[in-house]
Design an enzyme around this catalytic site. Sequence first.
Site, PDB file in Angstrom:
ATOM      1  CD  GLU A  37     -98.509 -13.223   8.272  1.00  0.00           C
ATOM      2  OE1 GLU A  37     -98.662 -12.048   7.860  1.00  0.00           O
ATOM      3  OE2 GLU A  37     -97.409 -13.681   8.618  1.00  0.00           O
ATOM      4  CB  CYS A 192     -84.386  -1.922   5.693  1.00  0.00           C
ATOM      5  SG  CYS A 192     -84.701  -0.480   4.636  1.00  0.00           S
ATOM      6  CB  CYS A 199     -77.154   0.841   5.351  1.00  0.00           C
ATOM      7  SG  CYS A 199     -78.686   1.803   5.368  1.00  0.00           S
ATOM      8  CB  CYS A 202     -78.699  -3.970   4.062  1.00  0.00           C
ATOM      9  SG  CYS A 202     -80.049  -4.295   2.915  1.00  0.00           S
ATOM     10  CB  CYS A 208     -79.795   0.433  -1.321  1.00  0.00           C
ATOM     11  SG  CYS A 208     -81.037   1.365  -0.400  1.00  0.00           S
TER      12      CYS A 208
END
Length: 346
Positions: A37, A192, A199, A202, A208
Amino acid sequence: MTFYIFSQSVLNWYHLHGRKNLPWQKDKTLYKIWISEIMLQQTKVKTVIPYFNKFISKFPNLSSLNNSTLNDILYLWSGLGYYKRAHNIYETSKIIQKQFNGNFPENIENLTKLPGIGKSTAGAILSFSLNYFFSILDGNVKRILIRYYGIIGCSNNTSTEKKLWNLIEKITPMHNTGAFNQGIIDIGALICTFKSPKCNLCPINIKCIAYKEKKWDKYSFKKKQQIKTKKKYWFIIVRSQDKVWIQKNTIKNIWKNLFCFPSFEKKNQAIQWLLKNKINVQKYKKINSFKYEFSHFKMQVTPILIELFFKDDFYHIEEKGTWYQLKNPQKIGIPKLVEKILKLLI
């Protein structure tokens, strides 16, 4: 689409298409997830993977990391950039050893007190490693929320941050939190995307707003036009056979504790440095200048290569440095820019 349907759609997509074989996802531990991370802050997955593998091979656990030096960490970090992250890892390992008896903290309050770990990073560490119920809000998640809900005029400020945290904490499911968090990150990173979003692939495109209107640029962060300052530097490369003199970097606000060539903002400063150290310049070569861009300024570098017939011509040097061996290099932290120049000398 309700919060439940949103989260379930992300989970269903993740189980079919999400990334599940990244190096830090195998034999998960708090330690491995933490390292990944920190490395992933402002850096793409494909760039991080080789650095992560090399790092874990050298420091497989917190105990081995705690026995390291800052230079050990900077050496493995060389080329990855944003070196403050490496300092944060080193400082965190010492804090954990001192304050937590060498055990990685498992609650968000203690985690967010550690260097380089904010609310989102802490949530990622705990949800990915222990499946704890914590949301994340990185750049990928922010982009999805802004486009999905059609939020206009977002800026990187407290008000926008609060609004987005409120949304993602309502959406994040109590069960399978880790899978959901990974899924929404993957959708942001793979589908995205900032430019040319896919799209049609997605799982949450039906509701959206950005997709409906086909106006992705409308729903994004307002970017302040950043005018980067330009700085010129002279790099003095003193070479003796197959060795090059490098020393602790003196350029402010970059490359802390890394090794670099003696560097100067003015040509006259470079000349004075050569005179002060009584370097007998019998042969030199001006290497073509080039530009290098940082997040906050642009650097134009002019390297000057000076060949010494005898290394003893350089014994007056006062700075803390070392003769870097081109054919059998020492394990020290070197910026990517310096590494590129060194490769030209081999």
